[in-house]
Design a protein around this motif. Structure first.
Motif, mmCIF file in Angstrom:
data_model
loop_
_atom_site.group_PDB
_atom_site.id
_atom_site.type_symbol
_atom_site.label_atom_id
_atom_site.label_comp_id
_atom_site.label_asym_id
_atom_site.label_seq_id
_atom_site.Cartn_x
_atom_site.Cartn_y
_atom_site.Cartn_z
ATOM 1 N N GLU A 103 0.841 -1.201 0.000
ATOM 2 C CA GLU A 103 0.000 0.000 0.000
ATOM 3 C C GLU A 103 0.882 1.259 0.000
ATOM 4 O OE1 GLU A 103 -1.849 -3.344 0.498
ATOM 5 O OE2 GLU A 103 -0.726 -2.699 2.254
ATOM 6 N N TYR A 104 2.011 1.147 -0.692
ATOM 7 C CA TYR A 104 3.025 2.208 -0.681
ATOM 8 C C TYR A 104 3.075 2.890 -2.046
ATOM 9 C CZ TYR A 104 7.439 4.449 0.609
ATOM 10 O OH TYR A 104 8.416 5.367 0.919
ATOM 11 N N GLN A 105 3.638 4.081 -2.065
ATOM 12 C CA GLN A 105 3.719 4.865 -3.289
ATOM 13 C C GLN A 105 4.422 4.071 -4.401
ATOM 14 O OE1 GLN A 105 6.485 8.175 -2.866
ATOM 15 N NE2 GLN A 105 7.186 7.373 -0.899
ATOM 16 N N GLY A 106 3.756 4.012 -5.558
ATOM 17 C CA GLY A 106 4.322 3.297 -6.688
ATOM 18 C C GLY A 106 4.468 1.807 -6.463
ATOM 19 N N PHE A 107 3.906 1.292 -5.348
ATOM 20 C CA PHE A 107 4.133 -0.098 -4.930
ATOM 21 C C PHE A 107 5.616 -0.421 -4.862
ATOM 22 C CE2 PHE A 107 -0.274 -1.615 -6.594
ATOM 23 C CZ PHE A 107 -0.874 -1.042 -5.481
ATOM 24 N N GLY A 108 6.438 0.634 -4.682
ATOM 25 C CA GLY A 108 7.881 0.470 -4.540
ATOM 26 C C GLY A 108 8.675 0.780 -5.783
ATOM 27 N N VAL A 109 8.013 0.823 -6.949
ATOM 28 C CA VAL A 109 8.708 1.084 -8.216
ATOM 29 C C VAL A 109 8.719 2.592 -8.468
ATOM 30 C CG1 VAL A 109 8.658 0.705 -10.721
ATOM 31 C CG2 VAL A 109 8.049 -1.158 -9.151
ATOM 32 N N PRO A 110 9.885 3.179 -8.798
ATOM 33 C CA PRO A 110 9.975 4.636 -8.963
ATOM 34 C C PRO A 110 9.013 5.183 -10.012
ATOM 35 C CG PRO A 110 12.170 3.662 -8.899
ATOM 36 C CD PRO A 110 11.195 2.527 -8.969
ATOM 37 N N GLU A 111 8.454 6.350 -9.727
ATOM 38 C CA GLU A 111 7.563 7.001 -10.683
ATOM 39 C C GLU A 111 8.339 7.492 -11.899
ATOM 40 O OE1 GLU A 111 4.459 6.857 -10.643
ATOM 41 O OE2 GLU A 111 4.075 6.214 -8.584
ATOM 42 N N TRP A 112 9.600 7.872 -11.684
ATOM 43 C CA TRP A 112 10.349 8.414 -12.813
ATOM 44 C C TRP A 112 10.532 7.396 -13.936
ATOM 45 C CZ3 TRP A 112 14.601 5.483 -13.535
ATOM 46 C CH2 TRP A 112 15.246 4.921 -12.431
ATOM 47 N N ILE A 113 10.597 6.095 -13.602
ATOM 48 C CA ILE A 113 10.752 5.100 -14.663
ATOM 49 C C ILE A 113 9.452 4.931 -15.437
ATOM 50 C CG2 ILE A 113 10.189 3.017 -13.304
ATOM 51 C CD1 ILE A 113 12.436 1.585 -14.757
ATOM 52 N N ARG A 114 8.311 5.077 -14.766
ATOM 53 C CA ARG A 114 7.019 5.005 -15.454
ATOM 54 C C ARG A 114 6.846 6.201 -16.392
ATOM 55 N NH1 ARG A 114 5.482 3.103 -10.049
ATOM 56 N NH2 ARG A 114 4.319 1.136 -10.187
ATOM 57 N N GLU A 115 7.265 7.371 -15.908
ATOM 58 C CA GLU A 115 7.103 8.594 -16.702
ATOM 59 C C GLU A 115 8.046 8.609 -17.909
ATOM 60 O OE1 GLU A 115 7.823 11.576 -13.799
ATOM 61 O OE2 GLU A 115 5.941 11.185 -12.717
ATOM 62 N N LYS A 116 9.255 8.117 -17.717
ATOM 63 C CA LYS A 116 10.244 8.145 -18.790
ATOM 64 C C LYS A 116 9.976 7.068 -19.836
ATOM 65 C CE LYS A 116 15.269 8.266 -19.501
ATOM 66 N NZ LYS A 116 16.596 8.227 -18.837
ATOM 67 N N TYR A 117 9.444 5.912 -19.389
ATOM 68 C CA TYR A 117 9.231 4.782 -20.292
ATOM 69 C C TYR A 117 7.799 4.256 -20.161
ATOM 70 C CZ TYR A 117 14.354 4.804 -20.275
ATOM 71 O OH TYR A 117 15.674 5.166 -20.368
ATOM 72 N N PRO A 118 6.810 4.991 -20.640
ATOM 73 C CA PRO A 118 5.419 4.517 -20.511
ATOM 74 C C PRO A 118 5.167 3.214 -21.266
ATOM 75 C CG PRO A 118 5.557 6.425 -21.971
ATOM 76 C CD PRO A 118 6.890 6.297 -21.310
ATOM 77 N N GLU A 119 6.060 2.854 -22.193
ATOM 78 C CA GLU A 119 5.874 1.614 -22.948
ATOM 79 C C GLU A 119 6.070 0.363 -22.091
ATOM 80 O OE1 GLU A 119 10.136 3.049 -24.066
ATOM 81 O OE2 GLU A 119 8.218 3.901 -23.412
ATOM 82 N N ILE A 120 6.528 0.514 -20.850
ATOM 83 C CA ILE A 120 6.690 -0.657 -19.981
ATOM 84 C C ILE A 120 5.406 -0.987 -19.211
ATOM 85 C CG2 ILE A 120 9.142 -0.140 -19.677
ATOM 86 C CD1 ILE A 120 8.506 0.681 -16.777
ATOM 87 N N LEU A 121 4.378 -0.154 -19.331
ATOM 88 C CA LEU A 121 3.185 -0.322 -18.508
ATOM 89 C C LEU A 121 2.202 -1.334 -19.109
ATOM 90 C CD1 LEU A 121 2.521 3.408 -17.558
ATOM 91 C CD2 LEU A 121 3.716 1.654 -16.224
ATOM 92 N N VAL A 122 1.471 -2.009 -18.225
ATOM 93 C CA VAL A 122 0.386 -2.892 -18.646
ATOM 94 C C VAL A 122 -0.628 -2.074 -19.444
ATOM 95 C CG1 VAL A 122 -1.585 -4.241 -17.812
ATOM 96 C CG2 VAL A 122 0.654 -4.499 -16.719
#
Length: 777
Positions: A103-122
């Motif tokens: 129940e933690y921010q980003g479930f532990g995965v950095p937000e910057w990696i999601r923002e920089k590489y949106p192609e990794i998202l489900v």
């Protein structure tokens, strides 16, 4: 600190067998100023280890910028935490992700990696992106490897000193992606390509795929993941199998990263207790032992537990499937973070002592201290320590249990649990069908019935049997050999209507060789590929009518759940810790469904006119030569029957027998309903040659463990304070010693020494442990 080694199923503490007793300390959401007080209190409770997530998002807060020594915030000073823990002589297990969930921010995965590489998202089929990662994308794994190199470089000295004795690989892998998604498919192009590669390997030719799925696809390159409301059951099963393999391969890759760094330690994984898709614990155990997460209280009901017999079932199940590893309570819930839910300290007492009695030799509480996020939001779990690190009422039980384990862990570890020759068998394949995306309002109740059979059936039957004074083994049909099955007299399985061919054959051979098979739910009429079972000797009866199912309480169930969900939707706006909603929203519908579905049913009659309570639904069947009735819905229709095959017997029960045992209804149902099921099951087991271990006592569970001339006896009271007399084969023992009680229970030693019957008073919700021994042996 202690020297801790894990060798096979054994835990060695300074060279002697023992039990590891500790829990989760989430330093990253706990003010630094409270660490010293908290760790001191935990050491005084005789905890011998502390575990903690090491969130990637917390320590690599900007790409390529790491802080493990508190240069930016004192709560990032992991080095100081190790120093405090070492000062108090406690060992450590680490959980470095990449996913921590929590129940933690980003479930532990950095937000910057999601923002920089949106192609990794489900990617969902409507084109929207999830917030969660398709974990086998190359970019994500490249960054995970960089994270691992940094975090393990920092941790290496603590591994080398044996202060860290264990490491979790990821956390609840797949749950963030598929646990509360609107439907199960990931349309990320990378995942689709891997799915197609999987199909080529599994089926070789497109014709084989089409034959299995009853489809007409021209080429593997045209196959897509299942589409909502359009895919068939068989297409869903194939895709669900792929996702399990996808996650398995992901964990193998993570383990490879750690091996390449050169870390040598005990590795483990963990799964939620339900073992729901996509968690295939048996499959993953080839990588590392798999621990279980158990939280048996999450509704507003005033009862001690919402799932009172999960605490008896779950450790037995994981013990049975972990052939070469210890039994790990990876997350043993101390409380719950829904503000409406009150988890009594006695719930922690019963849960902890039960799983210790049932072979768990690594117990890790989740969590040890209530938390405060960096923005000042409190995250209150009702833990043993409050937000300042001071003790709460729950701490007193945690300390009493810690003292007991400190004194007795060696004898508990060396002793062996005594079982009856009956098993509750779990068949994992149907979990693939619990992920259908084509569920709608019209069939939600029927799908809920199937989910209850799949997920609550085994633990409910555990309740029926232990209250009938039997102690069943819990086995997995997938991994149990025919030779193992033949050691049993009775096997009980909850069915959704199909087996794979190998499992059906094993059970048929078990019955033929003299065993009794009890199937509850749906009769097995087909194999997992949809083909009909010919010459079905185990389930030969035909339906009484075309539509042979009678359901009870549908309107009431739907209206009750709808009302509660509406109230919850209003209340959820008041929950300040927004990350908690990810989990509460997922748990809430299941919790409320179990609460209401298990209330409804009808009375059946056995052949002697005695009544037996049937839950939720009844299916009816025709009798003919060789099909003998056991329970009738009415004069002309049979709800339960048996057939003889070879030297044994196959019994079918067309209802959710005893399903309320593992729901809040256990505490509120008329005792006559419970007794009717106990009497019915007892008569079947006795006829099959299975004797009770002791004379049953209402609301009392007894677990025996034996070591040479010592008999450890755990007594759990799920009811009010009562006088008890426990009659067992005590004539082998001369006297006893009381090793543990948490409240005001007392036993009469003099009466026992004269009569070989244990007499005493056991307090409400108490757990007692006695050690019987003989001067003659």
């Amino acid at each position: 600190m202690k020297n801790i080694e894990i060798k096979g199923k054994k835990v060695l503490i300074n060279g002697s067998e023992g039990i590891l007793y500790g829990g989760e300390f989430q330093y990253f959401r706990i003010p630094f100023s409270t660490w010293e007080t908290a760790i001191k209190n935990l050491a005084e409770a005789n905890l011998n280890f502390i575990s903690f997530y090491i969130p990637w998002i917390w320590h690599e807060y900007e790409e390529g910028v790491f802080d493990f020594e508190g240069k930016t915030l004192p709560e990032r000073n992991l080095k100081a935490l190790f120093e405090i823990i070492e000062k108090h002589k406690i060992n450590v297990m680490v959980r470095p992700g990449p996913y921590v969930y929590a129940e933690y921010q980003g479930f532990g995965v950095p937000e910057w990696i999601r923002e920089k590489y949106p192609e990794i998202l489900v990617l969902y089929e409507d084109g929207t992106k999830s917030h969660e990662v398709s974990v086998r994308t190359d970019i994500f794994l490249e960054y995970v490897e960089k994270w691992y190199k940094k975090v393990f470089e920092f941790l290496l000295p603590f591994f080398e000193s044996n202060m860290i004795f264990g490491c979790q690989i990821d956390n609840e892998s797949g749950l963030p992606q598929f646990g509360n998604a609107p439907f199960m498919s990931d349309m990320n192009p990378d995942t689709i390509n891997k799915f197609r590669s999987y199909l080529k390997e599994r089926f070789s030719e497109i014709k084989d795929y089409n034959d299995f799925c009853k489809s007409n696809i021209k080429d593997f390159s045209n196959v897509l993941p299942p589409i909502k409301l359009k895919a068939t059951t068989l297409e869903f099963r194939v895709y669900a199998e792929f996702i399990e393999q996808y996650l398995y391969d992901y964990l193998v890759i993570l383990k490879g990263f750690i091996d390449k760094i050169g870390i040598k330690t005990f590795f483990y994984l963990n799964d939620p207790y339900l073992c729901q898709w996509p968690h295939n614990s048996i499959k993953k155990s080839a990588i590392a032992p798999v621990g279980y997460d158990v939280y048996p209280k999450f509704t507003t009901s005033p009862n001690t537990h919402d799932l009172p017999f999960v605490i008896s079932y779950i450790s037995e199940y994981f013990t049975s499937i972990m052939k070469n590893g210890p039994t790990i309570g990876a997350e043993v819930g101390t409380g719950w973070f829904d503000p409406r839910v009150n988890v009594a300290p006695e719930a922690t007492l019963q849960l902890s002592m039960n799983i210790i009695a049932r072979n768990t030799n690594i117990l890790s509480y989740y969590i040890l201290q209530d938390c405060t996020e960096t923005d000042g939001t409190h995250w209150i779990f009702k833990a043993p320590l409050d937000i300042n690190g001071n003790t709460t009422p729950r701490y007193e039980y945690v300390k009493k249990i810690g003292d007991f384990i400190h004194k007795n862990s060696n004898i508990i570890s060396k002793s062996s649990e005594l079982y009856s020759s009956v098993a509750i068998a779990v068949y994992t394949f149907p979990s693939l069908d619990m992920v259908k995306a084509n569920i709608n309002f019209r069939n939600v109740v029927e799908e809920s019935n199937k989910a209850m059979l799949r997920f609550n059936g085994a633990s409910s039957m555990m309740g029926v049997l232990v209250e009938s004074a039997y102690n069943p083994k819990v086995i997995n049909l997938d991994s149990s050999s025919l030779e193992e099955l033949k050691k049993l007299k009775v096997i009980i399985v909850f069915s959704l209507g199909y087996f794979d061919k190998e499992t059906y054959k094993k059970l048929k051979d078990f019955v033929y060789s003299g065993g009794s098979l009890i199937t509850i739910g749906y009769p097995v009429k087909e194999y997992e590929d949809g083909s009909i079972i010919e010459n079905n000797v185990l389930y030969p009866a035909e339906q009484h009518l075309k539509d042979n199912m009678y359901e009870f309480g549908n309107a009431s169930v739907v209206s009750s759940i709808t009302y509660d969900m509406a109230n919850y939707q209003l209340y959820r706006k008041q929950i300040k810790h927004k990350h908690s909603l990810n989990t509460i929203d997922m748990i809430q519908p299941m919790a409320e469904s179990a609460r209401y579905i298990t209330k409804y049913g009808t009375w059946l009659n056995d052949e002697k006119g005695k009544k037996v309570w049937a839950s939720r639904f009844v299916t009816t069947w025709k009798t003919r030569h060789g099909v003998y009735p056991l329970l009738r819905y009415n004069k002309d229709s049979v709800a339960s029957y048996y057939v003889r095959y070879g030297h044994g017997k196959s019994i079918f029960i067309g209802t959710m027998l005893g399903i309320f045992y593992d729901s809040p209804c256990y505490y509120t149902e008329d005792i006559s309903k419970r007794n009717s099921i106990i009497d019915f099951m007892t008569s079947i087991l006795k006829e099959s040659g299975v004797k009770p271990l002791y004379d049953k006592i209402q609301d009392i569970e007894v677990i025996f463990r034996e070591e040479k001339n010592v008999l450890l006896t755990f007594i759990i009271n799920r009811g009010n304070k009562k006088e008890i007399k426990l009659d067992h084969e005590f004539h082998l023992y001369d006297t006893f010693e009381t090793l543990f009680f948490a409240k005001e229970s007392i036993f009469d030693k003099e009466y026992f020494e004269k009569n070989n019957i244990l007499k005493g008073t056991i307090d409400k919700d108490d757990v007692c442990v006695l050690s019987f021994y003989s001067f003659r042996l």
